[in-house]
Design an enzyme around this catalytic site. Structure first.
Site, mmCIF file in Angstrom:
data_model
loop_
_atom_site.group_PDB
_atom_site.id
_atom_site.type_symbol
_atom_site.label_atom_id
_atom_site.label_comp_id
_atom_site.label_asym_id
_atom_site.label_seq_id
_atom_site.Cartn_x
_atom_site.Cartn_y
_atom_site.Cartn_z
ATOM 1 N N CYS A 71 -4.808 -3.835 2.930
ATOM 2 C CA CYS A 71 -4.446 -3.686 4.390
ATOM 3 C C CYS A 71 -5.601 -3.678 5.288
ATOM 4 C CB CYS A 71 -4.024 -2.104 4.550
ATOM 5 S SG CYS A 71 -3.137 -1.689 5.715
ATOM 6 N N GLU A 84 0.802 -1.171 0.207
ATOM 7 C CA GLU A 84 0.191 -0.125 -0.025
ATOM 8 C C GLU A 84 0.909 1.074 0.102
ATOM 9 O OE1 GLU A 84 -3.874 1.542 2.804
ATOM 10 O OE2 GLU A 84 -2.199 0.367 3.643
ATOM 11 N N LYS A 102 -10.285 -0.047 -2.091
ATOM 12 C CA LYS A 102 -10.466 -0.388 -0.867
ATOM 13 C C LYS A 102 -11.699 -0.156 -0.011
ATOM 14 C CE LYS A 102 -7.893 0.276 3.696
ATOM 15 N NZ LYS A 102 -6.777 1.140 4.424
#
Length: 316
Positions: A191, A78, A150
């Site tokens: 993440c 990321e 995300k």
């Protein structure tokens, strides 16, 4: 799997001592791509800063090392292209996927003849106050194959650490994304998604993923407590390989990432990792599709799994 550590251009490369003979099985998806007998993947660890050119140079060097190691795909963490040091910096550099930053990485993939997993790119958002934290998958011809925005944003008061509010500058995505590649059918995440197992369950059972990608920039506090445990859990629960490329070390005077880039097999075993959590380098492993098949056959959770409407709520 025994590994040897080889220093390459001031980085650490983790590779198998001997090539592993791999029997490739057909993907569960009817649209899966043809597989070769040996499929190798690399996961990069780096310390991005607020300098696009410096980060691109680091990525270029790691791509060359991945190609030399025989990898067909390299996974970056990321914020691979940029890690802002001050509030608002990431918004200022955010751009569309056809902009010069991403096109530079498309050219890198094409010139190097390798697939790139670019997790956590600052894609220009729906308005001037928000961006998308986007995982971009590029093939060896330099074409963008798939993108995932995300879903779970990191709005957390880390115990003993900083307060993060990703939603203040990022817009959450809504779509679950899986894509075929030379190393199997990939489930794309970023993440903080790691803490939400339902997403990974859907990637495995609805979208037929074989390999789960988790590019991350975990904080030191949360990484020490939960990083490896969560990654191995997702691998065991889904019977997928998990590839976790991580940011590492101090990016600026305020931000430190945990590091510990890992590749985990479908039985939950760590098959490759960087021994130094703060170094820049690669973890390399072979994806064994016969192992995926064996684990799923011997432990047939897909057959035993109950649909959500099976359960009855006892409370009134």
């Amino acid at each position: 799997m025994a590994v040897a550590l080889l220093p390459i251009q001031n980085t650490t490369l983790v590779v198998p001592r001997r090539p592993i003979s791999i029997r490739i099985l057909a993907c569960e998806s009817s649209t899966s791509m043809a597989k070769t007998n040996t499929v190798r993947v690399a996961a990069a660890q780096m310390t991005s800063i607020n300098d696009l050119s410096a980060n691109f140079n680091t990525c270029t060097r790691l791509v060359k090392e991945a190609v030399a190691a025989g990898a067909k795909l390299i996974c970056f963490p990321e914020n691979f292209s940029y890690m802002g040091a001050r509030e608002g910096e990431s918004l200022k550099i955010a751009e569309n996927l056809d902009g010069p930053i991403m096109q530079g990485y498309c050219s890198l993939a094409r010139e190097s003849n390798i697939w790139l997993s670019l997790g956590g790119f600052q894609e220009k958002g729906p308005d001037d106050s928000h961006l998308y934290n986007t995982h971009v998958l590029i093939d060896e011809t330099g074409n963008i194959r798939s993108t995932y925005r995300k879903i779970h944003l990191f709005d957390v008061d880390v115990p003993g650490g900083m307060v993060y509010k990703e939603s203040s500058f990022s817009k959450a995505g809504k779509d679950i994304v899986a894509a075929d590649s030379p190393i199997g059918r990939l489930g794309l995440t970023v993440c903080y998604d790691l803490r939400f197992p339902d997403l990974y369950q859907q990637l495995r059972f609805q979208h037929k993923a074989q390999v789960l990608l988790v590019p991350s920039a975990f904080t030191k506090v949360t990484g020490e407590a939960h990083w490896e445990i969560l990654l191995r859990s997702r691998a065991i629960e889904t019977q997928c390989y998990v590839i976790a490329a991580a940011q590492a070390g101090w990016h600026n005077d305020k931000r430190e990432s945990y590091g510990d880039t890992l590749i985990i097999d479908p039985w939950g075993k760590v098959v490759s990792r960087l021994p130094d959590r703060s170094s820049t380098g690669l973890a390399v492993a072979d994806i064994d599709f016969s192992l995926i098949d064996s684990v799923r056959t011997r432990m047939p959770i897909s057959e035993h799994r109950k649909p959500f409407d099976f359960w009855k709520c006892a409370s009134q």
